[in-house]
Motif scaffolding. Structure first.
Motif, PDB file in Angstrom:
ATOM      1  N   ALA A  64      -4.207  39.738  -0.153  1.00  0.00           N
ATOM      2  CA  ALA A  64      -3.381  40.861  -0.591  1.00  0.00           C
ATOM      3  C   ALA A  64      -3.664  41.380  -2.026  1.00  0.00           C
ATOM      4  CB  ALA A  64      -2.001  40.410  -0.579  1.00  0.00           C
ATOM      5  N   SER A  65      -3.695  42.711  -2.325  1.00  0.00           N
ATOM      6  CA  SER A  65      -3.969  43.233  -3.587  1.00  0.00           C
ATOM      7  C   SER A  65      -3.176  42.643  -4.723  1.00  0.00           C
ATOM      8  CB  SER A  65      -3.814  44.744  -3.405  1.00  0.00           C
ATOM      9  OG  SER A  65      -2.742  45.289  -3.230  1.00  0.00           O
ATOM     10  N   PHE A  66      -3.291  41.871  -5.695  1.00  0.00           N
ATOM     11  CA  PHE A  66      -2.691  41.243  -6.601  1.00  0.00           C
ATOM     12  C   PHE A  66      -2.798  41.555  -7.987  1.00  0.00           C
ATOM     13  CE2 PHE A  66      -1.032  38.237  -3.578  1.00  0.00           C
ATOM     14  CZ  PHE A  66       0.153  37.765  -4.100  1.00  0.00           C
ATOM     15  N   GLU A  67      -3.985  42.787  -8.265  1.00  0.00           N
ATOM     16  CA  GLU A  67      -4.486  43.091  -9.405  1.00  0.00           C
ATOM     17  C   GLU A  67      -3.387  43.601 -10.286  1.00  0.00           C
ATOM     18  OE1 GLU A  67      -5.658  44.194  -6.693  1.00  0.00           O
ATOM     19  OE2 GLU A  67      -7.718  43.346  -6.499  1.00  0.00           O
ATOM     20  N   GLU A  68      -2.724  44.543 -10.221  1.00  0.00           N
ATOM     21  CA  GLU A  68      -1.569  45.037 -11.333  1.00  0.00           C
ATOM     22  C   GLU A  68      -0.568  43.682 -11.491  1.00  0.00           C
ATOM     23  OE1 GLU A  68      -0.112  49.312 -10.107  1.00  0.00           O
ATOM     24  OE2 GLU A  68      -0.235  48.209  -8.195  1.00  0.00           O
ATOM     25  N   LEU A  69      -0.191  42.804 -10.556  1.00  0.00           N
ATOM     26  CA  LEU A  69       0.628  41.792 -11.005  1.00  0.00           C
ATOM     27  C   LEU A  69      -0.138  40.928 -11.972  1.00  0.00           C
ATOM     28  CD1 LEU A  69       2.509  41.145  -7.584  1.00  0.00           C
ATOM     29  CD2 LEU A  69       3.611  41.789  -9.773  1.00  0.00           C
ATOM     30  N   LEU A  70      -1.268  40.497 -11.644  1.00  0.00           N
ATOM     31  CA  LEU A  70      -1.879  39.576 -12.592  1.00  0.00           C
ATOM     32  C   LEU A  70      -2.372  40.189 -13.829  1.00  0.00           C
ATOM     33  CD1 LEU A  70      -4.519  38.240  -9.719  1.00  0.00           C
ATOM     34  CD2 LEU A  70      -2.846  36.937 -11.012  1.00  0.00           C
ATOM     35  N   ALA A  71      -2.338  41.734 -13.928  1.00  0.00           N
ATOM     36  CA  ALA A  71      -2.592  41.964 -15.070  1.00  0.00           C
ATOM     37  C   ALA A  71      -1.358  42.017 -16.077  1.00  0.00           C
ATOM     38  CB  ALA A  71      -2.646  43.662 -14.861  1.00  0.00           C
ATOM     39  N   ILE A  72      -0.080  41.879 -15.351  1.00  0.00           N
ATOM     40  CA  ILE A  72       1.088  41.634 -15.932  1.00  0.00           C
ATOM     41  C   ILE A  72       1.145  40.268 -16.409  1.00  0.00           C
ATOM     42  CG2 ILE A  72       3.629  41.508 -15.552  1.00  0.00           C
ATOM     43  CD1 ILE A  72       3.282  44.044 -14.063  1.00  0.00           C
ATOM     44  N   ASN A  73       0.928  39.130 -15.765  1.00  0.00           N
ATOM     45  CA  ASN A  73       0.921  37.877 -16.087  1.00  0.00           C
ATOM     46  C   ASN A  73      -0.192  37.055 -15.059  1.00  0.00           C
ATOM     47  OD1 ASN A  73       1.770  35.177 -16.308  1.00  0.00           O
ATOM     48  ND2 ASN A  73       3.938  35.692 -16.712  1.00  0.00           N
ATOM     49  N   PRO A  74      -0.965  36.694 -15.526  1.00  0.00           N
ATOM     50  CA  PRO A  74      -1.930  35.732 -14.948  1.00  0.00           C
ATOM     51  C   PRO A  74      -1.470  34.642 -14.050  1.00  0.00           C
ATOM     52  CG  PRO A  74      -2.464  35.356 -16.984  1.00  0.00           C
ATOM     53  CD  PRO A  74      -1.518  36.606 -16.966  1.00  0.00           C
ATOM     54  N   ASP A  75      -0.351  34.214 -14.322  1.00  0.00           N
ATOM     55  CA  ASP A  75       0.344  33.049 -13.836  1.00  0.00           C
ATOM     56  C   ASP A  75       1.102  33.461 -12.441  1.00  0.00           C
ATOM     57  OD1 ASP A  75      -0.253  31.134 -15.867  1.00  0.00           O
ATOM     58  OD2 ASP A  75       1.943  31.336 -16.695  1.00  0.00           O
ATOM     59  N   VAL A  76       1.053  34.599 -12.015  1.00  0.00           N
ATOM     60  CA  VAL A  76       1.297  35.110 -10.652  1.00  0.00           C
ATOM     61  C   VAL A  76       0.442  34.328  -9.661  1.00  0.00           C
ATOM     62  CG1 VAL A  76       1.855  37.049  -9.195  1.00  0.00           C
ATOM     63  CG2 VAL A  76       2.538  36.920 -11.393  1.00  0.00           C
TER      64      VAL A  76
END
Length: 255
Positions: A64-76
């Motif tokens: 799944a596309s996690f780019e936006e979430l990982l940009a907010i917090n790499p611990d996602v």
């Protein structure tokens, strides 16, 4: 006598004043407590509303596309959804199990905290047994809806969910609901089952409120090849109680 009467009247007036002051203080504290609780719940709902907009979309490769979430917090590290509940959240993993207990996905202090993976587990959910934690919040926020599974009719009718990862997707099959103390190592030491999940299945058969016997039998057959995901939240059933939902992780097969 007059002096004694005056003293009694003064004493009664003082008692009345102190009583009124205590009642006013209690009233003000109650108003503050209600306001504070509403603020906590509103903050949790606001974060959830923001995150839902960023829920990853499954892509062709199965992840799944996690780019936006990982940009907010790499611990996602994942996104958990349990069907027919309000559980629809990003999953984080911190250095310890205290990192996200009162910290939201933005890294800010929040009593509602985050849904988080046990710090001892593999971030990529490669372990035989993985464990997620979430606070029990009102209105079904965070893991508040896990207590719905304590009703047998709800448990029997609602068995599905999804775990999204950046590189794969799992279908979740709910197979057991338990109430355990927070000190229960059979649940809160997930790494002990890397080579054999039979002790966990034995515990389920002995202690679960409800469980799916067919699923447990199937898990005994596959044993090490199976993957278990446990969800934990606080319960008011007894002191230090925890509601636990156990699920089987099955790699999603695109139709």
């Amino acid at each position: 006598m007059r002096l004694a009467g005056a003293f009694l009247r003064a004493a009664n007036a003082l008692v009345s004043f102190v009583t009124a002051l205590c009642l006013c203080t209690a009233g003000l504290y109650s108003v503050y407590a209600l306001w504070d609780n509403n603020r906590v719940y509103s903050a949790a709902e606001d974060v959830r509303a923001d995150m839902i907009k960023l829920k990853p979309v499954v892509i062709e490769a199965g992840g799944a596309s996690f780019e936006e979430l990982l940009a907010i917090n790499p611990d996602v590290c994942a996104w958990i959804t349990i069907d027919n509940t309000n559980i629809d959240y990003p999953v984080l993993q911190g250095e310890t199990n205290l990192t996200y207990i009162n910290t939201d996905v933005y890294g800010k202090f929040a009593l509602a905290g985050s849904i988080f993976l046990d710090s001892r587990n593999d971030r990529g959910f490669g372990d035989t047994c993985s464990l997620l934690y979430g606070h029990h919040m009102a209105n079904g926020n965070m893991f508040g809806d896990l207590d719905k599974f304590e009703e047998e009719s709800f448990f029997r009718k609602n068995k599905t969910g999804t775990l999204l990862l950046p590189d794969k997707t799992y279908d979740l099959e709910i197979y057991a609901c338990l109430l355990v103390p927070a000190s229960e190592d059979m649940i809160f030491d997930p790494q002990q089952y890397q080579d054999d999940i039979n002790p966990l299945l034995d515990f389920v058969e002995q202690e679960a409120l409800y469980y799916d016997a067919e699923t447990v039998a199937a898990l005994r057959q596959t044993n090490k090849e199976s993957q278990i995901l446990a969800l934990s939240t606080c319960s008011s059933e007894f002191t230090d109680a925890r509601t636990i939902i156990l699920t089987v992780m099955e790699p999603h097969v695109s139709e």
